[in-house]
Design an enzyme around this catalytic site. Structure first.
Site, short mmCIF file in Angstrom:
data_model
loop_
_atom_site.label_atom_id
_atom_site.label_comp_id
_atom_site.label_asym_id
_atom_site.label_seq_id
_atom_site.Cartn_x
_atom_site.Cartn_y
_atom_site.Cartn_z
N ASP A 51 0.85 -1.37 -0.13
CA ASP A 51 0.17 0.10 0.01
C ASP A 51 0.90 1.29 0.06
O ASP A 51 0.29 2.45 -0.03
CB ASP A 51 -1.09 0.06 1.24
CG ASP A 51 -0.34 -0.05 2.60
OD1 ASP A 51 0.89 -0.30 2.60
OD2 ASP A 51 -1.16 0.06 3.46
N SER A 52 2.24 1.11 0.09
CA SER A 52 3.07 2.21 -0.43
C SER A 52 2.98 2.67 -1.71
O SER A 52 3.51 3.92 -1.97
CB SER A 52 4.52 1.65 -0.06
OG SER A 52 4.89 0.59 -0.65
N ASP A 90 -1.20 -6.00 -0.32
CA ASP A 90 -1.61 -5.32 1.06
C ASP A 90 -3.08 -5.39 1.18
O ASP A 90 -3.48 -4.77 0.10
CB ASP A 90 -0.93 -4.10 1.16
CG ASP A 90 0.49 -4.11 1.87
OD1 ASP A 90 0.53 -4.91 2.85
OD2 ASP A 90 1.21 -3.17 1.98
N LYS A 120 -1.38 -9.40 2.80
CA LYS A 120 -0.70 -8.98 4.01
C LYS A 120 -1.56 -7.97 4.70
O LYS A 120 -2.31 -7.07 4.10
CB LYS A 120 0.59 -8.26 3.59
CG LYS A 120 1.36 -7.79 4.84
CD LYS A 120 2.90 -7.35 4.41
CE LYS A 120 3.30 -5.94 3.76
NZ LYS A 120 2.86 -4.89 4.63
N GLU A 122 -1.47 -5.56 8.63
CA GLU A 122 -0.83 -4.94 9.72
C GLU A 122 -1.52 -5.06 11.14
O GLU A 122 -2.58 -4.98 11.30
CB GLU A 122 -0.82 -3.53 9.54
CG GLU A 122 0.22 -3.19 8.38
CD GLU A 122 0.25 -1.49 8.13
OE1 GLU A 122 -0.08 -0.79 9.14
OE2 GLU A 122 0.91 -1.23 7.01
N GLU A 189 8.84 -4.13 10.57
CA GLU A 189 9.48 -2.78 10.20
C GLU A 189 10.04 -1.87 11.24
O GLU A 189 9.50 -1.82 12.23
CB GLU A 189 8.21 -2.16 9.50
CG GLU A 189 8.51 -0.89 8.92
CD GLU A 189 7.62 -0.14 7.71
OE1 GLU A 189 6.72 -1.02 7.35
OE2 GLU A 189 7.75 1.01 7.29
O1 KIV Z 1 3.48 -1.06 1.48
C1 KIV Z 1 4.68 -1.56 1.73
O2 KIV Z 1 5.57 -1.21 0.94
C2 KIV Z 1 5.12 -2.36 2.89
C3 KIV Z 1 6.62 -2.56 3.00
C4 KIV Z 1 7.42 -1.32 3.55
C5 KIV Z 1 6.92 -3.84 3.85
O3 KIV Z 1 4.40 -2.51 3.58
#
Ligand code: KIV
Length: 271
Positions: A51-52, A90, A120, A122, A189
């Protein structure tokens, strides 16, 4: 006889075997077809459609605004490119917290509409019910502990997490919760390397670190940061392998000059 060369795909089991054999796991993010083609071809084990994307693709300040539809769009583009890597996507903010039925629906949409291999999310014990429901449906889940950017407004800063004993203890408990729930791996992280070493040794599932030191079972970076596309972002944990901002900027300037000087296109570049 098939003319297609068999490519051995990475699975969640492969990652488990890599941990057992002491082989490090290499993971990078990707958000589109072109980049995912290059990253997969480079031999990466896991591609994270993170989600980056909210930051590096859409220009938002945080990861919170990106939607499930947008994540699915990015994930489907990546999946179309990938031949070998495990593709993990994510679950975006608001698509799984506090409502395990919604969490399952979000995960099913990602799997069905993008063709990805895992999701994934959190958090630790507070999202266990969501993890249980998703795993029960046969969808592999990767956890994410330490600095969890979807909670940035709770933390207030992006500094290193779990430096204090109480938070470190909670993280150690949470990784056990994730392992027992059946997560196949966990991202750690921005936590102290000594803590990452301890928890990595305490679990059977592979840990993938970002800013968590060398003792994790694998490492992950945001591709845009790692190839220097993100201007002025130089955290201590980042190893920048290229300076593509400068390279591309130089190419753009050269193109602008060539067009202005009527040097492009040349005789050879026209019909
Ligand atoms: O969203 C992302 O890129 C991440 C990584 C930094 C692990 O969760």
């Amino acid at each position: 006889m098939s003319v297609h060369k068999e490519i051995k795909r990475i699975t969640t089991n492969t990652l488990q075997e890599m941990k057992q054999n002491g082989e490090k796991i290499a993971m990078l993010t990707s958000y589109d077809f072109s980049m995912a083609t290059i990253v997969d071809d480079g031999g990466i084990d896991v591609i994270l459609v993170g989600d980056s994307a909210s930051n590096v693709m859409a220009g938002h300040e945080t990861t919170l605004p990106i939607t499930l539809d947008q994540m699915i769009y990015h994930a489907a583009s990546v999946v179309r490119a990938v031949k070998r890597a495990l593709v993990v996507v994510d679950l975006p903010f608001g698509s799984y917290q506090g409502n395990s039925k919604e969490a399952l629906n979000s995960a099913i949409r990602i799997m069905k509409e993008s063709g990805a291999h895992a999701v994934k999310l959190e958090g630790g014990s507070e999202v266990k019910e969501s993890i249980d429901r998703i795993i029960t449906a046969g969808i592999p889940v990767m956890g994410h502990l330490g600095l969890t950017p979807q909670s940035i407004y709770k933390f207030g800063t992006y500094t290193v997490r779990a430096k204090e004993e109480a938070e470190a203890k909670r993280l150690k408990e949470d990784i056990m919760v994730l392992q027992q729930a059946g997560c196949f791996s966990v991202v750690l992280e921005k936590i102290p390397a000594s803590l990452a070493k301890e928890v990595t040794a305490s679990v059977k599932i592979p840990t993938i670190g970002i800013g968590a030191g060398k003792h994790c079972d694998g490492q992950v970076l945001v591709i845009n940061d790692m190839i220097g596309l993100t201007k002025g972002f130089h955290p201590r944990f980042l190893r920048q392998y290229l300076n593509l901002f400068e390279e591309i900027s130089g190419a753009v300037k050269a193109y602008v000059k060539d067009v202005k000087d009527a040097d492009f296109p040349s005789e050879k570049e026209q019909y």
